[in-house]
Scaffold this active site. Sequence first.
Site, PDB file in Angstrom:
ATOM      1  N   HIS A  72       0.698  -1.232  -0.086  1.00  0.00           N
ATOM      2  CA  HIS A  72      -0.008  -0.081   0.025  1.00  0.00           C
ATOM      3  C   HIS A  72       0.867   1.277   0.060  1.00  0.00           C
ATOM      4  CE1 HIS A  72      -3.550  -2.189   0.482  1.00  0.00           C
ATOM      5  NE2 HIS A  72      -3.194  -2.609   1.764  1.00  0.00           N
ATOM      6  N   ASP A 125      -2.962 -10.852  -2.274  1.00  0.00           N
ATOM      7  CA  ASP A 125      -3.567 -10.005  -1.052  1.00  0.00           C
ATOM      8  C   ASP A 125      -4.854  -9.698  -1.323  1.00  0.00           C
ATOM      9  OD1 ASP A 125      -4.150  -7.650   0.893  1.00  0.00           O
ATOM     10  OD2 ASP A 125      -2.200  -8.613   1.645  1.00  0.00           O
ATOM     11  N   ASP A 139      -4.444 -12.809   3.686  1.00  0.00           N
ATOM     12  CA  ASP A 139      -5.649 -12.332   4.448  1.00  0.00           C
ATOM     13  C   ASP A 139      -7.165 -12.632   3.748  1.00  0.00           C
ATOM     14  OD1 ASP A 139      -4.795 -10.508   2.385  1.00  0.00           O
ATOM     15  OD2 ASP A 139      -4.650  -8.792   3.878  1.00  0.00           O
TER      16      ASP A 139
END
Length: 356
Positions: free
Chosen positions: A99, A136, A222
């Site tokens: 990010h 992800d 995740d």
Amino acid sequence: PNVVEFATPGAEPTNDGCSEARDHALEQILRVHDEIYVGYVEEVSREGGGKLDGDTYLAPLSFEVALLAQSAWLDATDHALDEENGGSAFALVRPPGHHALKDRGMGFCLFNFCTVAAKYALDVKGLERVAIFDWDVHHGNGIAALIDDDARIRYCSIHEENNFPRTGKASETGKAGHRNILNLPLDALNGWNEYEQLMEKKVLPWMKEFDPQLVFVSAGFDALASDHLAGMQLRPEDYGKMSTLLRDCFGDGVVLGLEGGYSLDPEDGIPAAIAHTVAAFATPPASPLATVATPAQGAGSETPRKVRRKARRLAAMVLRDWELDEALRLVRSGAIGKRMFYWSRLYRYIKAPSSL
């Protein structure tokens, strides 16, 4: 077969920053991130820590730990590019990085480790094309922003739509016009069936068409059903399946690095998912000729030079992962052409019997 190597930097966290690994990592980070921002992260860390935003904070050793994490990504890249002794590698590090923007950290991320490693492979190690696959559950907005104007990099992301950071729409293909971004958002509650369809019909053909010399994986875990920061329904073994597809398509030229993932359940969380991932890359491909259909016009449109390059890569992969006797058996059976065998980068070490 080769065993996946776990990359670990050769230094311990320190505030005096005297290690060679630290300096090397910092140099590469500054190729991607704004110098003022990097200096700010260092200063805030040394002064005891603080927050970059509501989710992203700095502790006293955050800056040094981030440099060590970047060092591990670079070590993994070096290992994967070692033609004689290398292979796929996993940088098992924290914090995550996908990010992070050029001049701002966010989403628990300080520096964009994967992008830094990809640029390192191109600008320092001399590669011409690399691909990044981000599994992800959150879209890697930082990677997308940092590679948007670089036609040497293709970035593909499968992520949960409308989750943080609310980027990664399918229509976003790259602002610079290179069309080097493929976003594949999924609704929450999807599982392996949907991932498998995307992998086989979208991800692998798009990446394979690019003919990358190295593949990076932003490996967040995740999307597990046990992870409460998202709503996907993957099981730990599904990451092994994705890894198998990547391994069969790209051989041992894959660099993975840990991104997100917050379920520590030993059976249904990150520990089991990483174990399945590593096991997949530590196993030889089911077939040395595993192929993926690409949107290209067909083999007839490829230049002889490109065909020879692919053949050399395939032969090198086969000879790394199988014993010589098995490789020779495949040659005799016709599964591997004689030319592929002799084109191997390992020809100087292996001589085929004259009976071939």
